[in-house]
Design an enzyme around this catalytic site. Structure first.
Site, PDB file in Angstrom:
ATOM      1  N   CYS A 454       0.829  -1.203   0.000  1.00 19.78           N
ATOM      2  CA  CYS A 454       0.000   0.000   0.000  1.00 19.78           C
ATOM      3  C   CYS A 454       0.868   1.258   0.000  1.00 19.78           C
ATOM      4  O   CYS A 454       0.446   2.307  -0.479  1.00 19.78           O
ATOM      5  CB  CYS A 454      -0.940   0.009   1.190  1.00 19.78           C
ATOM      6  SG  CYS A 454      -0.101  -0.091   2.784  1.00 19.78           S
ATOM      7  N   HIS A 856      -1.390   1.089   7.572  1.00 23.74           N
ATOM      8  CA  HIS A 856      -1.857   1.069   6.189  1.00 23.74           C
ATOM      9  C   HIS A 856      -1.748   2.470   5.596  1.00 23.74           C
ATOM     10  O   HIS A 856      -1.888   3.469   6.302  1.00 23.74           O
ATOM     11  CB  HIS A 856      -3.321   0.602   6.167  1.00 23.74           C
ATOM     12  CG  HIS A 856      -3.941   0.594   4.805  1.00 23.74           C
ATOM     13  ND1 HIS A 856      -3.418  -0.117   3.747  1.00 23.74           N
ATOM     14  CD2 HIS A 856      -5.051   1.203   4.320  1.00 23.74           C
ATOM     15  CE1 HIS A 856      -4.180   0.052   2.691  1.00 23.74           C
ATOM     16  NE2 HIS A 856      -5.174   0.854   3.014  1.00 23.74           N
TER      17      HIS A 856
END
Length: 1041
Positions: A454, A856
């Site tokens: 990510c 994330h």
């Protein structure tokens, strides 16, 4: 009397005399006649009607028969009986064939004459059987039309019950066999009239007995889906479409497209023939049904059929535009077929050669209907040229032909395209069974997470949404090159043109991953971004030197090794570039220059240095930097060697790509805020411990600062930038070595931006390593994000006098020691104030989590181009500038704060996108601003700002030339072919998946996470623990900087 009449009609007397005598015979019908005489008269008149040699004889037969049947009804009822009628229908009359239309006309008139007689019921029963037999024999259009006339007047003759269904099915088959070989207008009109009568009969039966409708439609589909090469169903079947209730579209199309018994070949034939129906004049709703079937097939992902039919029939549909009667329907179908065929330009390019002639023809006739049509066609053409730019040789004649018609806005074109694709969710029919896995309603493409990637996905999406940078990358001619820039171009092209919901960037990931990044482990997106830009920059320099070296070789120069080429490429970085042509793309887009000025407080001697930067790292102010920290267990913390290294924002000028190592300073560390100056102005030194980088640049923001509950002020980028810009007193262990004094002295260090970048990258330094407590920590303070920034730039006329070349490889002391250094304002005043260069927020990369090695990344972004004028009103005179050399910081009550607020209000309604790996959704700037207040562990990390009111290398490419129709440059053939191939592959994959789901309908259905995110859940996560971190990751002993 019959003998007289027979002799009269065959005599040679003048026609007027014959008419007078015939009138007398008709009048004599009132007189009494015996049964034999009546029968003789009926027999004669029947013979005249059916076998009359001329119209006069047939007319006399009709007149006399009608008169005598009226006055002698019992006798006629006895004559016109079941046996007689059955004989006519099965055997004909003398020499007259039983299929002659005259026989049906005679029976039709006879029924009218005995309608009130009881025996007519027997005839009705007889005809119910006979008409079914007749249609089974596939009568010609004329006979079938006469039969329809008879049944329209005498509905009692229509078969009842189950026979009515059979009759309708057979009548449909009969229509399917109709043919008209004549090309004469009179015959064509008559043929259309005959077919219309038959279709009207079916409509009446469907209304009277609704149970016959569905079997009839099934028969229609059976006819048009037949793969028998010896039979081609008539286009006359199109006449039935207008009689099918539109309310049945969804049910019927779903039934057809999901029926496992319908083979692809049959469905292809059916769709092709339905498209052929567009040629049938006066038929209504054909286009509606064709589009409904196209959408139905897309909904069940039968893309092979759609591709085959579109390529086969697109030219036929286009040619129908020449005919006024069928033009509206043809244009509707053409628009849908072209707009939905978005994986390849093949279909559009089939009709491109015919567009100009059609436009010129309709422009010349000057009719209002033609003008309206051309406006609609022009919009369609602009949409297609926007989607498939890059073919100037094909499009320039078209652009010239349609230049007088309005061009739709880019926003409208994007909306039309996003709603029309086969994989568009809005394109599927209501009640369709499966949800498509195509692009989201945003029209943007996600990036598949390849395993804790990510950090890469969020950065790539931010760079892709940097419109000018994307266009420059796509415009590069990199054929025959296997560089990282080529792979980035490939990735950008797929993000722009793929039909996939999300693209897997495996090749680019392997090529761009820093060597010290452990695969499938979470990494720092800022570090990755710096490495990526550095690699791209160094590669381009090497390629430029190689190119010039090859040119020299062609002129007789000696060979040079690759290492020598690399060394040559590194030389220009030691001195600033003076020409844009010498700059790399990265320098043009992201490169700025920073001047560092150090003044000895003892002797007042000064030294200066100018260095390049590609991003700026902003440390938190002392008042807030020690608050709101999230600590982790020391036992799980990495060693200082593993994670304590600070990654700087300015790549080393002579460093070659791909050789970085975390233990040897992957990038040149550079912090103009926290450096400790020693020895000489030509060398920067630090203590051995390293912690937080504070990169090189100065920028100011005017914005009201929001308040936390309880009156506590929320930090803003304004605060971080003001702190960054504050002069620093170098004292204590960080004293500066003054050559004039030949000793360590207290000194003041200031920095100035001397050249602003096109895109300004800011990194908020939220991660650090506390060596005292041996814990990793993240600053979770909420930082308000300004939509508008004003960067103070003090341009210099020449850098030639700056001979110093300071080393960029420096370290920094612990954060706790450095944050308190910048306390004293500068005593050095400049004669002029910096110019304020306006920037507007383009994208934000957010980190969700409490740890640097877990959590994330996702990003917010929007499209901003260099030609946007949204900030033009924000341009203010230099009275807003700093009063001195950045020692008087811009206050929060600046007029630009009001301007920015107005701009923010306008931006609220503009489109922002949330890129969360594979998922892309619409969002708003308000959501961007409130992300941390809603989700405390989700904090803005990397910001990308676009300079406003600027021109760049793209400005020379005029879209009116047809070269850059959609604003983006045309793709090279190699890229377009690769995208087309992959789009076809994707459609095939979707089709196979749909078939597999149909075969496994009983299996458990997949559950989908709703698009977007609500107020309770953060936008997403890489691992099982979501944005909270602490688990679900292969924790690596390293920090994110």
């Amino acid at each position: 009397m019959d003998k007289i009449l027979e002799g009269l009609v065959s005599s040679s007397h003048p026609l007027p005399l014959k008419r007078v005598i015939v009138r007398k015979v008709v009048e004599s019908a009132e007189h009494w006649l015996d049964e034999a005489q009546c029968e003789a008269m009926f027999d004669l008149t029947t013979r005249l009607i059916l076998e009359g040699q001329d119209p006069f004889q047939r007319q006399v037969g009709h007149q006399v028969l009608e008169a005598y049947a009226r006055y002698h009804r019992p006798e006629f009822e006895s004559f016109f009986n079941k046996t007689f009628v059955l004989g006519l229908l099965q055997q004909g009359y003398h020499s007259l064939d039983r299929k002659d239309v005259a026989i049906l006309d005679y029976i039709h008139n006879g029924l009218k004459l005995i309608m009130s007689c009881p025996s007519v019921l027997d005839l009705f029963s007889l005809l119910q059987v006979e008409v079914l037999r007749m249609v089974c024999e596939r009568p010609e259009p004329q006979l079938c039309a006469r039969l329809s006339d008879l049944l329209a007047d005498f509905v009692q003759c229509i078969p009842k019950g189950k026979l009515s269904i059979t009759f309708c099915q057979q009548l449909v088959r009969t229509i399917g066999h109709f043919q008209c070989v004549s090309t004469q207008e009179k015959e064509l009109r008559e043929y259309v009239s005959q077919v219309t009568k038959v279709s009207n009969l079916l409509q009446n039966i469907w209304k009277a007995e609704p149970s016959t409708l569905l079997p009839s439609l099934q028969e229609v589909f059976a006819s048009i889906s037949s793969t028998d090469a010896s039979f081609e169903p008539s286009v006359a079947l199109a006449s039935l479409v207008q009689h099918i209730p539109l309310q049945m579209i969804t049910v019927l199309i779903r039934s057809l497209t999901t029926d496992p018994n319908v083979k692809d070949a049959s469905m292809t034939q059916a769709l092709c023939r339905m498209i052929d129906w567009l040629s049938w004049p006066l038929a209504q709703h054909v286009d509606t049904w064709v589009i409904a079937l196209l959408k139905g097939l897309a909904a069940v992902q039968k893309f092979t059929i759609l591709i085959d039919v579109t390529l086969l029939k697109i030219e036929l549909v286009f040619n129908r535009l020449w005919f006024p009667l069928v033009r509206p329907g043809a244009l509707t179908v053409l628009s849908h077929m072209l707009l939905s065929f978005q994986h390849s330009p093949e279909a559009f390019h089939l009709i491109v050669p015919h567009v100009v002639n059609l436009v010129h023809s309709f422009k010349s006739d000057g009719l209002p209907s033609s003008t309206t049509f051309l406006v609609q066609l022009t919009e369609l053409i602009h949409c297609m040229m926007y989607h498939y730019s890059g073919f100037p040789d094909l499009y320039e004649p078209i652009l010239e032909a349609i230049k007088d018609f309005p061009k739709p806005s880019e926003e409208k074109i994007k909306l039309i395209l996003s709603q029309s694709a086969w994989t568009s969710q809005s394109n599927s029919l209501a009640s369709c069974l499966s949800r498509l896995s195509g692009k989201s309603e945003t029209g943007k493409t996600g990036l598949i997470n390849l395993g804790n990637t990510c950090y890469m996905n969020s950065v790539i999406q931010a760079l892709f949404m940097a419109t000018d940078f994307r266009r420059q990358v796509l415009s590069l001619n990199l054929n025959g090159c296997n560089s990282l820039m080529k792979k980035l171009q490939h990735l950008f092209a797929f993000l722009a043109h793929t039909q996939r919901e999300a693209y897997a960037p495996r090749i680019f990931f392997e090529a761009s991953r820093p060597p010290w990044f452990t695969p499938r482990s979470q990494q720092d997106c800022s570090e990755y971004l710096r490495f990526l830009l550095d690699r791209l920059h160094e590669e381009e320099k090497i390629l430029k030197v190689q190119s010039s070296h090859k040119l020299s070789e062609s002129l007789g120069c000696s060979e040079t090794s690759l290492q020598e080429v690399a060394n040559k490429a590194a030389v220009p970085t030691e001195t600033p570039c003076t020409s844009d042509s010498e700059k790399t793309l990265i320098e043009k887009m992201f490169g700025g220059k920073l001047q560092t000025h150090i003044c000895c407080l003892n002797c007042r001697s000064t030294s200066q240095k100018v260095e390049a930067f590609t991003d700026l790292s902003l440390a938190f102010c002392p008042s807030s930097s020690m608050e709101n920290l999230s600590f982790q267990d020391p036992a799980s913390s990495p060693s200082t060697q593993d994670g304590g290294l600070m990654q700087a924002s300015v790549p080393g000028p002579s460093k070659e790509p791909g050789v970085c190592n975390p233990s040897t300073a992957a990038f040149a560390s550079y912090s103009a805020v926290n450096e400790r100056m020693v020895d000489s102005p030509d060398e920067l030194r630090c203590t051995e411990d390293t912690s937080v980088p504070n990169d090189s640049s100065k920028m100011l923001v005017n914005k009201d600062v929001p308040q936390k509950p309880g009156g506590e002020t929320t930090s803003s980028v304004t605060d971080l930038l003001n702190y960054f810009l504050a002069p620093e007193i170098l004292t204590g262990d960080n004293q500066y070595y003054c050559e004039s004094c030949a000793s360590l002295q207290n000194a003041e260090k200031t920095m100035q931006i001397t050249e602003e970048p096109e895109y300004l990258i800011l990194t908020l330094l939220r991660f650090s390593y506390d060596q005292k407590y041996h814990v990793r920590r993240k600053i979770l303070d909420n930082v308000s994000l300004p939509l508008v920034l004003e960067l103070p730039v003090k341009r210099t006329t020449s850098f030639s006098s700056l001979s110093e070349s300071w080393s960029l490889d420096v370290d920094f002391t612990d954060i706790s020691e450095n944050l308190a250094k910048k306390l004293k304002p500068s005593g050095t005043e400049e004669a002029f104030s910096p110019k304020l260069v306006p920037y507007i927020l383009s994208s934000v990369v957010v980190h969700s989590g409490v740890s640097s090695e877990s959590g994330h990344y996702y990003s917010y972004a929007r499209n901003i181009t260099g030609t946007e004028s949204s900030y033009q009103m924000c341009h203010q005179p230099e009275t807003l500038a700093l009063a001195s050399s950045q020692s008087h910081l811009l206050g929060r009550d600046s007029p630009s704060a009001v301007i920015e607020q107005d701009l923010e209000n306008k931006e609220m309604s503009k489109e922002w996108f949330l890129f969360n790996d594979s998922r892309v959704t619409f969002t708003s700037f308000q959501s961007v601003q409130k992300i941390t207040s809603r989700f405390p562990k989700d904090t803005a990390y990397v910001l990308l700002y676009k300079k406003q009111n600027s021109t760049n290398g793209l400005s020379g490419n005029n879209s009116t030339t047809g070269l850059w129709v959609n604003g983006d440059p045309p793709l090279q053939k190699e890229l377009m072919d690769a995208i087309t191939k992959d789009n076809k592959l994707y459609l095939q994959e979707q089709e196979l998946n749909a078939r597999a789901r149909a075969l496994q309908a009983a299996s458990a259905s997949c559950s989908f996470r709703p698009n977007g995110f609500d107020d309770n859940d953060p936008p997403g996560s890489c691992g099982p623990t979501g944005g909270g971190g602490g688990g679900g990751f292969n924790t690596v002993g390293r920090l994110v900087f």
